[in-house]
Enzyme design. Structure first.
Site, PDB file in Angstrom:
ATOM      1  N   HIS A 238       0.703  -1.315  -0.137  1.00 51.15           N
ATOM      2  CA  HIS A 238      -0.203   0.178  -0.007  1.00 51.15           C
ATOM      3  C   HIS A 238       0.900   1.381  -0.003  1.00 51.15           C
ATOM      4  O   HIS A 238       0.862   2.092  -0.797  1.00 51.15           O
ATOM      5  CB  HIS A 238      -0.835  -0.059   1.225  1.00 51.15           C
ATOM      6  CG  HIS A 238      -1.844  -1.215   1.231  1.00 51.15           C
ATOM      7  ND1 HIS A 238      -2.333  -1.951   0.382  1.00 51.15           N
ATOM      8  CD2 HIS A 238      -2.248  -1.652   2.332  1.00 51.15           C
ATOM      9  CE1 HIS A 238      -3.060  -2.966   0.640  1.00 51.15           C
ATOM     10  NE2 HIS A 238      -3.281  -2.776   1.853  1.00 51.15           N
ATOM     11  N   ARG A 340       2.487  13.482   4.012  1.00 55.38           N
ATOM     12  CA  ARG A 340       2.789  14.773   4.495  1.00 55.38           C
ATOM     13  C   ARG A 340       4.151  15.202   4.110  1.00 55.38           C
ATOM     14  O   ARG A 340       5.252  14.612   4.168  1.00 55.38           O
ATOM     15  CB  ARG A 340       2.965  14.773   6.245  1.00 55.38           C
ATOM     16  CG  ARG A 340       3.138  16.015   6.819  1.00 55.38           C
ATOM     17  CD  ARG A 340       3.158  15.898   8.271  1.00 55.38           C
ATOM     18  NE  ARG A 340       1.811  15.741   8.843  1.00 55.38           N
ATOM     19  CZ  ARG A 340       0.908  16.516   9.022  1.00 55.38           C
ATOM     20  NH1 ARG A 340       1.230  17.659   9.091  1.00 55.38           N
ATOM     21  NH2 ARG A 340      -0.352  15.885   9.659  1.00 55.38           N
TER      22      ARG A 340
HETATM   23  C1  BG6 Z   1      -5.126  -4.931   4.606  1.00 57.37           C
HETATM   24  C2  BG6 Z   1      -4.255  -5.343   5.446  1.00 57.37           C
HETATM   25  O1  BG6 Z   1      -4.353  -4.881   3.284  1.00 57.37           O
HETATM   26  O2  BG6 Z   1      -5.409  -3.449   4.591  1.00 57.37           O
HETATM   27  C3  BG6 Z   1      -4.963  -4.873   7.117  1.00 57.37           C
HETATM   28  O3  BG6 Z   1      -4.151  -6.774   5.245  1.00 57.37           O
HETATM   29  C4  BG6 Z   1      -5.244  -3.488   7.023  1.00 57.37           C
HETATM   30  O4  BG6 Z   1      -3.970  -5.323   7.815  1.00 57.37           O
HETATM   31  C5  BG6 Z   1      -6.088  -2.840   5.853  1.00 57.37           C
HETATM   32  O5  BG6 Z   1      -6.148  -3.405   8.198  1.00 57.37           O
HETATM   33  C6  BG6 Z   1      -6.318  -1.583   5.885  1.00 57.37           C
HETATM   34  O6  BG6 Z   1      -7.101  -1.076   4.799  1.00 57.37           O
HETATM   35  P1  BG6 Z   1      -8.018   0.295   5.121  1.00 57.37           P
HETATM   36  O7  BG6 Z   1      -8.767   0.242   3.573  1.00 57.37           O
HETATM   37  O8  BG6 Z   1      -8.806  -0.006   6.245  1.00 57.37           O
HETATM   38  O9  BG6 Z   1      -6.992   1.170   5.346  1.00 57.37           O
END
Ligand code: BG6
Length: 476
Positions: A238, A340
């Site tokens: 992410h 940020r």
């Molecule tokens: C997932 C992770 O990819 O993303 C989780 O495995 C996490 O641990 C989640 O909680 C967070 O996603 P969002 O959309 O709630 O920010």
């Protein structure tokens, strides 16, 4: 001529993704008439159950439906039980799909196989589908989601297997952050606004922080989490996606390949993370909440990080020398995801001490963009006061709705639009950056610092980010 949507949405033991995300997202698309009304959705999993029991698993998660919409939607959701490793089970699924295609008079099947599955069955299911459920005419698409391996080698192995079966243009690798409204905004915002884009470089920027904070721990999924840890869970995918969108050069067009070429190019300029550029932490019990290791499914000697702050360097002429601090943690004091950008000190000699400019892109909870600037304090004296240029979506725009990440992504997959999906070379580059560090942590070479459930993270966090020039003066 309607299209058919075959969704082997897996329920049963590991069906959380399908219940909580995939099926509700399909419902939203259905309500918005973005899913053809004559589509059919097929749930497929090992558990034996009938349609009604299947509906019972997710019906409560279908939100915001107007009168009767939910019932209409459930009518197009059927269930087929079957094994993940048997040809006859997949043939049975194929028969069901063909039946539906006939029903809706689809001449050119549009088959989308959404694998809401645990990774240990990805390959076998992908093989079963290819062999038994692949339509000769029309489109066949497969959607998969992390974990894509645990390091560069295991990822390459998995992708190698999948690639023998499904072509790149048929494969949609989800990183759900790419479906979030503010993340989708990054490229548009950068390249539509000259003053924003002109401010993104090492002449002006001192450091950048990309932060993910969650206020809850791994309760209930500790055993799973322990195999991966926060860096594989959040940073490697992410936050690295966010980093590439923020640092890539201008694509020739917004086509999927042009965008992803630029993302790969910039990632190739990011060296593997050095051990000295890392702070990891694990939460302990506090404020009446359990510690990470209080979970029975977590080994008592686990060194798995639930928090990590990492400094990455982007060695392009534009970004050389600017640290990008990627922070992510569970069981912290708040839930927040943001970028940020902190600018260099300004005005030395003219002013005493003034806070730095910052540009913040808040991804969640509420999307907003704000800039911190110094402005003359109104009045007869001549002094500065820090103020914000502030754009909060929900204050400025009425009648808007940020779609759920999965809605956007499933819609794109249905259309065959790849720009918000991860290409194989992106994955490889990202794993290259993280693998040596992950191996060092797995081998116990880097130790976790404890932090309390509900705190800001390990005590030495301020010192860590301070090392990279981050200045907290504007924060207090
Ligand atoms: C997932 C992770 O990819 O993303 C989780 O495995 C996490 O641990 C989640 O909680 C967070 O996603 P969002 O959309 O709630 O920010």
């Amino acid at each position: 001529n309607g299209s058919l949507l075959a969704t082997p949405a897996v329920l049963g033991a590991s069906g959380d993704l399908a219940k909580k995300k995939t099926l509700p997202a399909l419902f939203s698309l259905f309500r918005l008439s973005l899913l053809p009304k004559n589509s059919r959705i097929i749930g497929y999993a090992r558990t034996k159950m009938d349609d009604k029991e299947f509906h019972g698993k997710f019906a409560d998660n279908l939100k915001d439906g107007k009168d009767g919409e939910k019932e209409e939607f459930l009518k197009i959701c059927n269930y087929v039980p079957g094994a993940y490793d048997q040809d006859d089970a997949f043939q049975n699924l194929n028969k069901e799909i063909e039946k539906k295609e006939k029903e809706i008079g689809s001449k050119e099947p549009q088959r989308l196989f959404y694998m809401a599955l645990p990774p240990n069955v990805f390959t076998v299911v992908a093989a079963g589908l290819k062999k038994n459920c692949y339509a000769e005419k029309g489109h066949n698409r497969i959607v998969i989601e992390k974990p894509f391996g645990k390091d560069l080698e295991s990822c390459q192995e998995m992708m190698g297997e999948l690639k023998k079966l499904w072509k790149e243009e048929e494969t949609f690798r989800i990183d759900h952050y790419l479906g979030k409204e503010m993340v989708k905004n990054i490229l548009l915002m950068r390249f539509a606004n000259p003053f924003v884009e002109a401010g993104l470089n090492n002449q002006l920027v001192d450091n950048v922080q990309i932060t993910f904070k969650e206020p809850f721990g791994t309760e209930g999924r500790g055993g799973y989490f322990d195999e991966f840890g926060i860096i594989r869970d959040i940073q490697q995918n992410h936050l690295t996606q966010v980093l590439s969108l923020l640092t890539m050069e201008r694509p020739a067009t917004f086509s999927a390949e042009n965008i992803r070429d630029e993302k790969v190019k910039v990632l190739k300029n990011v060296p593997a993370i050095k051990e000295e550029d890392v702070l990891i932490g694990q939460y302990s019990a506090a404020n009446g909440k359990p510690g990470y290791k209080d979970d029975d499914t977590v080994p008592k000697d686990s060194n798995c990080p639930t928090f990590a702050a990492l400094a990455l360097w982007v060695n392009t002429p534009r970004w050389q020398g600017v640290p990008f601090i990627l922070k992510a943690g569970k069981a912290l004091d708040e839930g927040k995801v943001e970028i940020r950008i902190q600018y260099r000190d300004q005005g030395k000699g003219l002013f005493e001490e003034i806070p730095r400019n910052e540009l913040v892109l808040r991804i969640q909870p509420e999307e907003s963009i704000y800039a911190k600037i110094s402005n003359k304090k109104p009045g007869l004296e001549s002094s500065l006061v820090p103020v914000e240029l502030d754009f909060k979506y929900n204050a400025r725009m009425t009648d808007y709705r940020s779609p759920e990440a999965y809605e956007t992504l499933i819609l794109d997959a249905l259309k065959g639009e790849h720009s918000s999906f991860v290409r194989e070379d992106e994955l490889n580059e990202s794993w290259r950056v993280y693998t040596p560090l992950l191996h060092a942590i797995d081998a116990g070479k880097i130790k976790n610092e404890k932090y309390e459930y509900g705190s800001r993270g390990p005590q030495s966090l301020n010192h860590f980010i301070g090392k990279y020039g981050y200045d907290r003066r504007g924060m207090e």
